[in-house]
Design an enzyme around this catalytic site. Sequence first.
Site, PDB file in Angstrom:
ATOM      1  N   CYS A 281      31.075 -32.018 -13.049  1.00  0.00           N
ATOM      2  CA  CYS A 281      29.924 -32.435 -12.763  1.00  0.00           C
ATOM      3  C   CYS A 281      29.601 -33.278 -11.743  1.00  0.00           C
ATOM      4  CB  CYS A 281      29.156 -32.925 -14.035  1.00  0.00           C
ATOM      5  SG  CYS A 281      30.042 -34.178 -14.446  1.00  0.00           S
ATOM      6  N   GLU A 382      23.847 -24.040  -8.643  1.00  0.00           N
ATOM      7  CA  GLU A 382      25.161 -24.693  -9.119  1.00  0.00           C
ATOM      8  C   GLU A 382      26.142 -23.462  -9.504  1.00  0.00           C
ATOM      9  OE1 GLU A 382      25.404 -26.418 -13.074  1.00  0.00           O
ATOM     10  OE2 GLU A 382      26.848 -27.948 -12.215  1.00  0.00           O
TER      11      GLU A 382
HETATM   12  P1  NAD Z   1      26.741 -25.317 -21.449  1.00  0.00           P
HETATM   13  O1  NAD Z   1      25.233 -25.761 -21.252  1.00  0.00           O
HETATM   14  O2  NAD Z   1      26.694 -23.743 -21.295  1.00  0.00           O
HETATM   15  O3  NAD Z   1      27.141 -25.628 -22.652  1.00  0.00           O
HETATM   16  C1  NAD Z   1      27.045 -26.968 -22.925  1.00  0.00           C
HETATM   17  C2  NAD Z   1      26.798 -27.009 -24.802  1.00  0.00           C
HETATM   18  O4  NAD Z   1      25.777 -26.307 -25.030  1.00  0.00           O
HETATM   19  C3  NAD Z   1      28.179 -26.438 -25.276  1.00  0.00           C
HETATM   20  O5  NAD Z   1      28.380 -27.311 -26.476  1.00  0.00           O
HETATM   21  C4  NAD Z   1      27.593 -25.225 -25.783  1.00  0.00           C
HETATM   22  O6  NAD Z   1      28.192 -24.741 -27.184  1.00  0.00           O
HETATM   23  C5  NAD Z   1      26.118 -25.320 -26.004  1.00  0.00           C
HETATM   24  N1  NAD Z   1      25.394 -24.228 -25.609  1.00  0.00           N
HETATM   25  C6  NAD Z   1      25.619 -23.226 -24.803  1.00  0.00           C
HETATM   26  N2  NAD Z   1      24.582 -22.401 -24.806  1.00  0.00           N
HETATM   27  C7  NAD Z   1      23.553 -22.653 -25.803  1.00  0.00           C
HETATM   28  C8  NAD Z   1      22.387 -22.108 -25.859  1.00  0.00           C
HETATM   29  N3  NAD Z   1      21.853 -21.064 -25.347  1.00  0.00           N
HETATM   30  N4  NAD Z   1      21.529 -22.966 -26.801  1.00  0.00           N
HETATM   31  C9  NAD Z   1      21.841 -24.211 -27.450  1.00  0.00           C
HETATM   32  N5  NAD Z   1      23.259 -24.529 -27.124  1.00  0.00           N
HETATM   33  C10 NAD Z   1      24.210 -23.938 -26.317  1.00  0.00           C
HETATM   34  O7  NAD Z   1      27.674 -25.818 -20.237  1.00  0.00           O
HETATM   35  P2  NAD Z   1      29.227 -25.574 -19.952  1.00  0.00           P
HETATM   36  O8  NAD Z   1      29.137 -24.332 -19.375  1.00  0.00           O
HETATM   37  O9  NAD Z   1      30.052 -25.747 -21.144  1.00  0.00           O
HETATM   38  O10 NAD Z   1      29.525 -26.877 -18.830  1.00  0.00           O
HETATM   39  C11 NAD Z   1      29.206 -26.908 -17.724  1.00  0.00           C
HETATM   40  C12 NAD Z   1      27.734 -27.327 -17.365  1.00  0.00           C
HETATM   41  O11 NAD Z   1      27.608 -28.693 -17.806  1.00  0.00           O
HETATM   42  C13 NAD Z   1      27.559 -27.619 -15.983  1.00  0.00           C
HETATM   43  O12 NAD Z   1      26.261 -27.188 -15.446  1.00  0.00           O
HETATM   44  C14 NAD Z   1      27.846 -28.957 -15.465  1.00  0.00           C
HETATM   45  O13 NAD Z   1      27.344 -29.455 -14.317  1.00  0.00           O
HETATM   46  C15 NAD Z   1      27.546 -29.631 -16.682  1.00  0.00           C
HETATM   47  N6  NAD Z   1      27.970 -30.795 -16.693  1.00  0.00           N
HETATM   48  C16 NAD Z   1      27.112 -31.946 -16.635  1.00  0.00           C
HETATM   49  C17 NAD Z   1      27.612 -33.321 -16.729  1.00  0.00           C
HETATM   50  C18 NAD Z   1      26.744 -34.533 -16.528  1.00  0.00           C
HETATM   51  O14 NAD Z   1      27.169 -35.461 -16.751  1.00  0.00           O
HETATM   52  N7  NAD Z   1      25.534 -34.455 -15.986  1.00  0.00           N
HETATM   53  C19 NAD Z   1      28.936 -33.306 -17.326  1.00  0.00           C
HETATM   54  C20 NAD Z   1      29.612 -32.421 -17.567  1.00  0.00           C
HETATM   55  C21 NAD Z   1      29.281 -31.229 -17.221  1.00  0.00           C
END
Ligand code: NAD
Length: 498
Positions: A281, A382
């Site tokens: 991130c 992104e």
């Molecule tokens: P994601 O949003 O796909 O998943 C995050 C969580 O949400 C997971 O536990 C997943 O199971 C759940 N999830 C996924 N789809 C969902 C839905 N439709 N409904 C409800 N829950 C759902 O993110 P990812 O691909 O695992 O991680 C990468 C993303 O996270 C990138 O966009 C990155 O920038 C972001 N990120 C942000 C930070 C920050 O501090 N701002 C830190 C780390 C990662």
Amino acid sequence: MGYDVQHWVGGTATAGTGSTQPILNPATGEEVGTLHLGDAATVDRAVEVATAAQREWGQVSLAKRTQVLYRMRELLIDATDEIAVHISREHGKTLGDAKGEIARGLETLEFATSITQDLKGGFSENVSTGVDAHTMRQPLGVVAGITPFNFPAMVPFWMHPIAIATGNAFLLKPSERDPSASNVVARLYQEAGLPDGVFQVVHGGKDTVDALCTHEGISAVSFVGSTPIAKHVHRTASAAGKRVQALGGANNHAVVMPDANIEFAASQVASGAFGSAGERCMAVPVAVTVGEAHEPFLEAIAAEAEKLVVGPGDDPSTDMPPVITPDARERVIRMTDEAEQAGGRVLVDGRGLVVDGHEKGNFVGPIVITDLEPTHPTYTDEVFGPLLVVMHVNNFDEAVELVNSSPFGNGTAIFTDSGHYARRYQEEIQVGMIGINVPIPTPVGYYSFGGWKDSLFGEHHAHGPEGLSFYTRQKAVTTRWPSQNETVEASMSFPTHD
Ligand code: NAD
């Protein structure tokens, strides 16, 4: 096939009643294990156990809570290699990078071991004659954390040590892509003496997340992940009356001024853009060159990208690992194709890369693109892969305007030798975390982490002092001890403090 990852509820592993899905190794494409997915019934059971456990844990003395966290710290240090192997196998990142994220998680655990200092309330004697006032902070109850794939250890550690230290019970819903680290952490907490039920893990996807966001037994939800899901979680859990912090995605820019040490800037931007295959991130997917910095920076960054060794995370010679899924790889390649079709110049092209012996892995080499319009999605969106876009502007003001036009506001960096421009940058930029000649300005555990705009929804940043504030609520107590024979006439006026 392979190993089995179950929920951790009430101090034991349990399969629950939900379905299962395979866990894949990104470097080989192979199925290495099976994950049990939760459902509403799994969440109900975990909340019931957590509620009972929290009633007792909230009463445990601060000294005893601290002792558990100290033991946990020692156990986590001892288990670093074990957890790193799980992370590298399921996420793909190098073992060194996995150990690095555990070390950063340790910082928050260490902050939590000394939280007693910050839990002290205020006290004022004689706020009115013979009347004292004090404040105290109390736990919220049962709280949940929902975390992304890219930091399967560090991001949950931003949450649970502080939630637990402040007397809450914590339910973790880690990413379904790399779930094993969380179960090791659950086992370590048990070994550290944390009562069963205070830290639990419920695995799963959307169904589990939605059950957590709407369950009436849960008081607060911490979320870290992509912006669309952060918005969904913030909306759903807020509507259900919960306290919510939802950290979203990012598109971090690094500005390179003409007075910067260009070789230094290029090596730092390379580590931000290509470390962990750009899946951080706080990655740096955009460099903004100012004026005459452009040509020398392009030359230097291309040289940095071309020397990187791409390979599996468990090979010590690897600099850059695979991305998480075949879809993530396809997306990086497609966004490069689209940028090229729109007139972008691909200076370093990792699209065709194949790693010998790992033909089914999700590998893509470093990519550097320039000459893109600022409206092109390969720049504005992104990408979350090893793709660096180099934008060019004429002066400092244009750089600030470009960075501030992004809907995201997580992190940013400026490379310069000028204190004047560095100071103006930190003042004028609409971003939560800023690095000055530092490419990945992730605050240490005793500060708080959080972005602005579409990178964070809610009032609180994560960990550090804001984490303490998020996981507690304050009471203000006003006290008076009249003597047995003291009499005061009833007054109907609002009390003033004489
Ligand atoms: P994601 O949003 O796909 O998943 C995050 C969580 O949400 C997971 O536990 C997943 O199971 C759940 N999830 C996924 N789809 C969902 C839905 N439709 N409904 C409800 N829950 C759902 O993110 P990812 O691909 O695992 O991680 C990468 C993303 O996270 C990138 O966009 C990155 O920038 C972001 N990120 C942000 C930070 C920050 O501090 N701002 C830190 C780390 C990662």
